[in-house]
Design an enzyme around this catalytic site. Structure first.
Site, short mmCIF file in Angstrom:
data_model
loop_
_atom_site.label_atom_id
_atom_site.label_comp_id
_atom_site.label_asym_id
_atom_site.label_seq_id
_atom_site.Cartn_x
_atom_site.Cartn_y
_atom_site.Cartn_z
N LEU A 119 15.48 13.07 -50.08
CA LEU A 119 16.34 12.45 -49.06
C LEU A 119 15.98 12.94 -47.67
O LEU A 119 16.27 12.29 -46.68
CB LEU A 119 17.80 12.78 -49.36
CG LEU A 119 18.35 12.21 -50.66
CD1 LEU A 119 19.73 12.80 -50.94
CD2 LEU A 119 18.39 10.70 -50.63
N CYS A 160 17.31 11.13 -56.71
CA CYS A 160 17.16 11.64 -55.34
C CYS A 160 17.98 12.90 -55.14
O CYS A 160 19.09 13.02 -55.66
CB CYS A 160 17.67 10.61 -54.34
SG CYS A 160 16.95 8.96 -54.47
N CYS A 161 17.42 13.82 -54.38
CA CYS A 161 18.15 14.97 -53.86
C CYS A 161 17.45 15.38 -52.57
O CYS A 161 16.49 14.73 -52.15
CB CYS A 161 18.25 16.11 -54.87
SG CYS A 161 16.73 17.00 -55.23
N TRP A 162 17.92 16.43 -51.93
CA TRP A 162 17.40 16.77 -50.60
C TRP A 162 15.88 16.89 -50.59
O TRP A 162 15.20 16.32 -49.75
CB TRP A 162 18.06 18.04 -50.09
CG TRP A 162 17.80 18.27 -48.64
CD1 TRP A 162 17.13 19.33 -48.10
CD2 TRP A 162 18.19 17.45 -47.53
NE1 TRP A 162 17.08 19.22 -46.73
CE2 TRP A 162 17.72 18.06 -46.35
CE3 TRP A 162 18.87 16.25 -47.42
CZ2 TRP A 162 17.92 17.51 -45.09
CZ3 TRP A 162 19.07 15.70 -46.17
CH2 TRP A 162 18.59 16.34 -45.02
N THR A 163 15.30 17.62 -51.57
CA THR A 163 13.85 17.74 -51.64
C THR A 163 13.23 16.84 -52.70
O THR A 163 12.03 16.59 -52.68
CB THR A 163 13.42 19.19 -51.97
OG1 THR A 163 13.89 19.51 -53.29
CG2 THR A 163 13.95 20.18 -50.95
#
Length: 157
Positions: free
Chosen positions: A108, A64-67
């Protein structure tokens, strides 16, 4: 199943991934912002989860990461890891079936709790296709990783 989970931020969706996987009976190996002392940056946290898959410590990973894009890119640098950016159940199902993906990459920012449940349902309800063309494509990915001549020249196809 042992599943490595990484996130570059300690966000509710990342925690929900961990909780949902445990609720489904999986053993979770946490990385990045989900584990004290780990480097939290997306490239490092996704690498750690993907490395667990590549080295056999985990069967699959969720990165997972922001995009979700950066985590996907980082995870795909490890041999044997086929990370797929999954924004919905249809994409998750297709990634498992046609690509034999072993690491959903999640945003996320845009994945809600309800959508996360749908993605995980589709992911775990699906399996890799036995169709010859699908298996050939996945085998070709392994050839590309290995840098084989057959993978890099049109004559080898």
């Amino acid at each position: 199943m042992r599943i490595a989970v990484s996130s570059d931020m300690d966000e509710p969706v990342a925690r929900q991934v961990v909780d949902e996987l445990r609720h489904r009976g999986h053993t979770v190996l946490a990385y990045g912002a989900l584990r004290p002392g780990d480097r939290k940056d997306w490239a490092w946290s996704a690498e750690a989860a993907a490395r667990a898959v590549a080295e056999g410590a985990a069967d699959q990973a969720v990165v997972c990461c922001w995009t979700g894009t950066g985590a996907s890119i980082a995870a795909n640098k490890l041999p044997g890891v086929r990370a797929a950016l999954c924004a919905d159940a249809y994409t998750a199902r297709g990634a498992r079936r046609w690509n034999d993906a072993n690491a959903p990459a999640l945003s996320l920012r845009s994945v809600s709790g309800a959508v996360l449940g749908e993605i995980l349902d589709a992911w775990f309800d699906s399996a890799a296709s036995d169709a010859a063309d699908d298996r050939d494509n996945v085998a070709h990915l392994a050839d590309l990783e290995a840098g084989s001549a057959a993978a890099t020249s049109p004559e080898g196809a």
